[in-house]
Design an enzyme around this catalytic site. Structure first.
Site, mmCIF file in Angstrom:
data_model
loop_
_atom_site.group_PDB
_atom_site.id
_atom_site.type_symbol
_atom_site.label_atom_id
_atom_site.label_comp_id
_atom_site.label_asym_id
_atom_site.label_seq_id
_atom_site.Cartn_x
_atom_site.Cartn_y
_atom_site.Cartn_z
ATOM 1 N N ASP A 335 -50.178 -80.824 59.920
ATOM 2 C CA ASP A 335 -50.516 -81.283 58.569
ATOM 3 C C ASP A 335 -51.970 -81.724 58.463
ATOM 4 O O ASP A 335 -52.584 -82.130 59.448
ATOM 5 C CB ASP A 335 -49.611 -82.464 58.180
ATOM 6 C CG ASP A 335 -49.737 -83.623 59.168
ATOM 7 O OD1 ASP A 335 -49.660 -83.352 60.383
ATOM 8 O OD2 ASP A 335 -49.922 -84.768 58.740
ATOM 9 N N GLU A 336 -52.468 -81.654 57.261
ATOM 10 C CA GLU A 336 -53.749 -82.257 56.866
ATOM 11 C C GLU A 336 -54.875 -81.990 57.868
ATOM 12 O O GLU A 336 -55.659 -82.886 58.165
ATOM 13 C CB GLU A 336 -53.577 -83.782 56.719
ATOM 14 C CG GLU A 336 -52.580 -84.168 55.656
ATOM 15 C CD GLU A 336 -52.294 -85.675 55.618
ATOM 16 O OE1 GLU A 336 -52.193 -86.214 54.534
ATOM 17 O OE2 GLU A 336 -52.173 -86.291 56.706
HETATM 18 C C1 TNX Z 1 -49.241 -88.111 54.798
HETATM 19 S S1 TNX Z 1 -46.943 -86.448 55.460
HETATM 20 C C2 TNX Z 1 -49.236 -87.788 56.137
HETATM 21 C C3 TNX Z 1 -49.263 -88.876 57.122
HETATM 22 C C4 TNX Z 1 -49.420 -90.225 56.488
HETATM 23 C C5 TNX Z 1 -48.529 -90.288 55.271
HETATM 24 C C6 TNX Z 1 -48.506 -91.639 54.626
HETATM 25 C C7 TNX Z 1 -47.884 -85.894 56.414
HETATM 26 C C8 TNX Z 1 -47.416 -84.681 56.996
HETATM 27 N N1 TNX Z 1 -49.031 -86.531 56.621
HETATM 28 O O1 TNX Z 1 -50.304 -88.651 58.043
HETATM 29 O O2 TNX Z 1 -49.068 -91.186 57.412
HETATM 30 O O3 TNX Z 1 -48.965 -89.342 54.350
HETATM 31 O O4 TNX Z 1 -47.563 -91.698 53.605
#
Ligand code: TNX
Length: 525
Positions: A335-336
Site C-alpha cells: 500500500d501507499e
Molecule cells: C492507511 S490502509 C494505511 C495505514 C495507516 C492507516 C490509518 C493502508 C493499507 N494504509 O498505513 O495506518 O491508513 O488509518
C-alpha cells in the site's frame, strides 16, 4: 365481627403473599433458545422451551478417539470451572450419558470446515461437527448460552441453565479477520493473547499481524539481526518499541491455533519500510541508512527495487517467517508506495509474489497491488480504491473486504472519541454493522469475496485498554457480518444482543466504548 374482619384481612394478606411468592418463583425467564443473545446470530435455531441445567455432577464428555477433541473439551472445562466452582474434567466415552455436555466429531463433512450442530435437551447438550474447528465455534455458542456471570473469574451463585432446542450453524464467509498493527506501537505477547481470546469468542478465525512499517520492525529475522536491534528500537511518539523473537511469534501462532485462529504475517513493502531502511544501508538506492522515524506520515519510504540485494533480503525474510507460520498466507503489504515509481512497483510486486510462492505461501496484498500481474491465487485486500479492487477481480483474484469507511476499527466513533483517526470516516457502532460486503463495492460480488477483515492501525493507541476502546463494541458486529447471512442480520435486533454482551465485557475487564447507539442495560452501569 371485628375479629372476623381481621381474620379475613389476614387470609387476604397471606393469599397475596402466596400469589406473589408463586409469581416470584416464576421470575425466571421462559426458556427461549431462539431469543438467546448470540453473536454472531446462528444460521438456524429451533427452541423447545425447556432448560438444561449445568451442575456439579454434569460431565464434559467426548467421543473417544481424538486428542484434539479432548483438548477442546478441556478448554471448555477451563472456561466453566472458575465461575461455577465445579471441577469438570473431560471424560472419553462411546455414548453420551445423561447430564452431560458431549462433543463428537462427525464422520462425514456435513457441517463443513467450521459449522456445528448443537442439540440441547434437559438431559444432554450434544455438540457435533465435521471438524475440530466447528466444535470450537460451537463451544463459544455454549458459553454465550450460559448466563453472563459464567465469564466471571470467581465463584458465582446462579442457576447455570441453557435453553433447550437445536442450532445448526455455519459461517457465510471462510475468512473473518482482525488486523493488529504492532509496528506503529508495539504490543507484547500477553496483549496479543488477550486480544486472541476476546476475538475467538465471536468466532473470528484470522489475526493478521502488521509486523513492519516505517516506525518499527517487529519480528526477529536471524539472518538480518539489525532489523530488530535497530529497527525495533522505537515506535510512534519515540517510545521504546519492541519486537517478537521467533520463539515468541511461534508461541502466538500456537496460542491462536488452539483457538482455531490463523495468524497472517505481513511485511509491508516496497513502501512503509523505513525501519528496515534505517537498519541496513544497502537496502537504500543511495547506500545510506535512513534515520529511525517516530511520526505518523505515510508514503515517504521505499526499498531500492533495482538492487539485487533487495530480493535476497526479501527471500530471507519470507523464508524465515514462512518456516514458523503454518497458515497458508503471507501478506506483502504493497500500500501507499508513493515514493516508488509505478514502473518499478509493478515488477517488484510480480517478483515478490514469486518469492512468496517459492516458500509455499499464498499472497495477500493491499488492493494497490492490483496494478501488477496477480498470480492466480493472490488475494487483494480492498481498503480504499474501487478501481484497484475491480482490476484485481478482472484478473480473477479474490477480494478480502476491509473498506476503510466501514471496517477500519482505528477510525473514531465520533469527533469526541479519545483515540483513533478520522481520515476515512467517523464509524459509530451502527455504521460499522449496517453494510453488506457483497453489496458495498460496485463490481465486487459475493463470489469474488473470501471474507472480511477489520484493520486496527495503531498510530493513536499503545496498550490493551486502548485496543479495547476501539475494538469493542465494533468487533462483534464485524464478526456477525462475516458469519451470518445478510437475510438474518438486522440492526434493531443486533443492538439488543450487543447490549446483552456488556456484563460479559465487564467480567473480562474490557474497556469498551459505551456507544449512545446502544441501550446498555442501565442496571449494569
Ligand atoms: C492507511 S490502509 C494505511 C495505514 C495507516 C492507516 C490509518 C493502508 C493499507 N494504509 O498505513 O495506518 O491508513 O488509518
Amino acid at each position: 365481627m371485628r375479629y372476623k374482619r381481621k381474620d379475613a384481612a389476614a387470609i387476604l394478606c397471606s393469599a397475596i403473599l402466596m400469589i406473589s411468592l408463586m409469581i416470584s418463583c416464576k421470575t425466571q425467564p421462559p426458556s427461549d433458545l431462539a431469543g438467546a443473545n448470540l453473536i454472531p446470530e446462528p444460521a438456524t435455531v429451533n427452541a423447545t422451551g425447556g432448560w438444561f441445567e449445568l451442575g456439579e455432577k454434569t460431565t464434559i464428555s467426548y467421543r473417544d478417539g481424538s486428542e484434539e477433541v479432548r483438548s477442546i473439551a478441556t478448554y471448555l472445562g477451563g472456561r466453566i470451572n472458575p465461575s461455577t466452582g465445579y471441577n469438570l474434567q473431560p471424560v472419553a466415552t462411546q455414548e453420551p450419558g445423561k447430564n452431560s455436555i458431549y462433543l463428537e466429531l462427525l464422520t462425514d463433512n456435513s457441517t463443513g470446515d467450521e459449522g456445528y450442530i448443537l442439540d440441547i435437551t434437559k438431559d444432554l447438550v450434544k455438540l457435533s461437527a465435521s471438524a475440530p474447528a466447528g466444535l470450537f465455534r460451537g463451544v463459544q455458542t455454549i458459553m454465550q448460552l450460559l448466563p453472563p456471570s459464567i465469564e466471571e473469574k470467581s465463584v458465582q451463585e446462579t442457576k447455570w441453565q441453557i435453553p433447550t432446542g437445536s442450532i445448526n450453524d455455519r459461517p457465510d464467509y471462510a475468512y473473518r479477520g482482525l488486523m493488529l498493527d504492532v509496528a506503529r506501537h508495539f504490543f507484547n505477547v500477553e496483549e496479543v493473547k488477550t486480544l486472541i481470546d476476546q476475538i475467538s469468542y465471536y468466532k473470528i478465525n484470522v489475526l493478521h499481524l502488521h509486523l513492519s512499517d516505517d516506525q518499527g520492525w517487529r519480528i526477529e529475522i536471524k539472518s538480518w539481526p539489525k532489523l530488530t536491534e535497530v529497527g525495533g528500537k522505537t515506535e510512534v511518539g519515540g517510545g521504546e518499541g519492541g519486537f517478537f523473537t521467533q520463539e515468541q511469534y511461534s508461541d502466538l501462532v500456537k496460542y491462536a491455533a488452539a483457538r482455531y485462529i490463523t495468524i497472517v504475517p505481513e511485511i509491508d513493502m516496497p513502501g512503509h519500510t523505513n525501519a528496515a531502511l534505517a537498519s541496513y544501508a544497502e537496502l537504500n538506492c543511495n547506500g545510506k541508512a535512513t534515520e529511525l522515524y517516530t511520526g505518523t506520515e505515510v508514503g515517504f519510504s521505499t526499498f531500492c527495487t533495482k538492487k539485487e540485494i533487495t530480493y535476497k533480503f526479501i527471500d530471507d525474510v519470507v523464508r524465515e517467517i514462512s518456516a514458523i507460520t503454518p497458515g497458508p498466507y503471507f501478506h506483502i503489504g504493497g500500500d501507499e508506495s508513493h515514493s516508488t515509481k509505478k514502473e518499478d512497483y509493478i515488477p517488484f510486486v510480480n517478483r515478490v509474489q514469486e518469492i512468496v510462492a517459492s516458500h509455499g505461501k499464498q499472497v495477500i496484498g493491499w488492493d494497490d497491488i492490483a496494478i501488477s500481474t496477480l498470480k492466480p491465487n493472490t488475494i487483494a485486500q480492498h481498503w480504499a480504491n474501487i478501481k484497484n479492487a475491480n482490476m484485481a477481480v478482472a484478473q480473477g483474484a479474490k477480494i478480502l473486504m476491509s473498506p476503510a469507511t466501514k471496517a477500519y476499527t482505528d477510525m473514531q466513533y465520533d469527533s469526541t472519541s479519545k483515540f483513533g483517526l478520522h481520515w476515512a470516516a467517523y464509524i459509530e457502532v451502527d455504521s460499522a454493522y449496517i453494510w453488506d460486503p457483497a453489496q458495498f463495492t460496485p463490481g465486487i460480488e459475493k463470489q469474488n469475496i473470501i471474507g472480511i477483515e477489520a484493520p486496527l492501525w495503531a498510530e493513536t493507541i499503545s496498550n490493551s485498554d486502548e485496543i479495547e476502546y476501539l475494538v469493542f463494541p465494533r468487533l462483534p458486529g464485524y464478526a456477525e457480518i462475516g458469519w451470518t447471512s445478510p437475510s438474518k442480520r438486522n440492526w434493531e435486533d443486533y443492538r439488543n444482543r450487543l447490549a446483552a454482551q456488556a456484563p460479559r465485557f465487564r467480567a473480562w475487564g474490557i474497556d469498551f466504548y459505551e456507544s449512545p447507539k446502544v441501550d446498555w442495560n442501565p442496571a449494569l452501569k
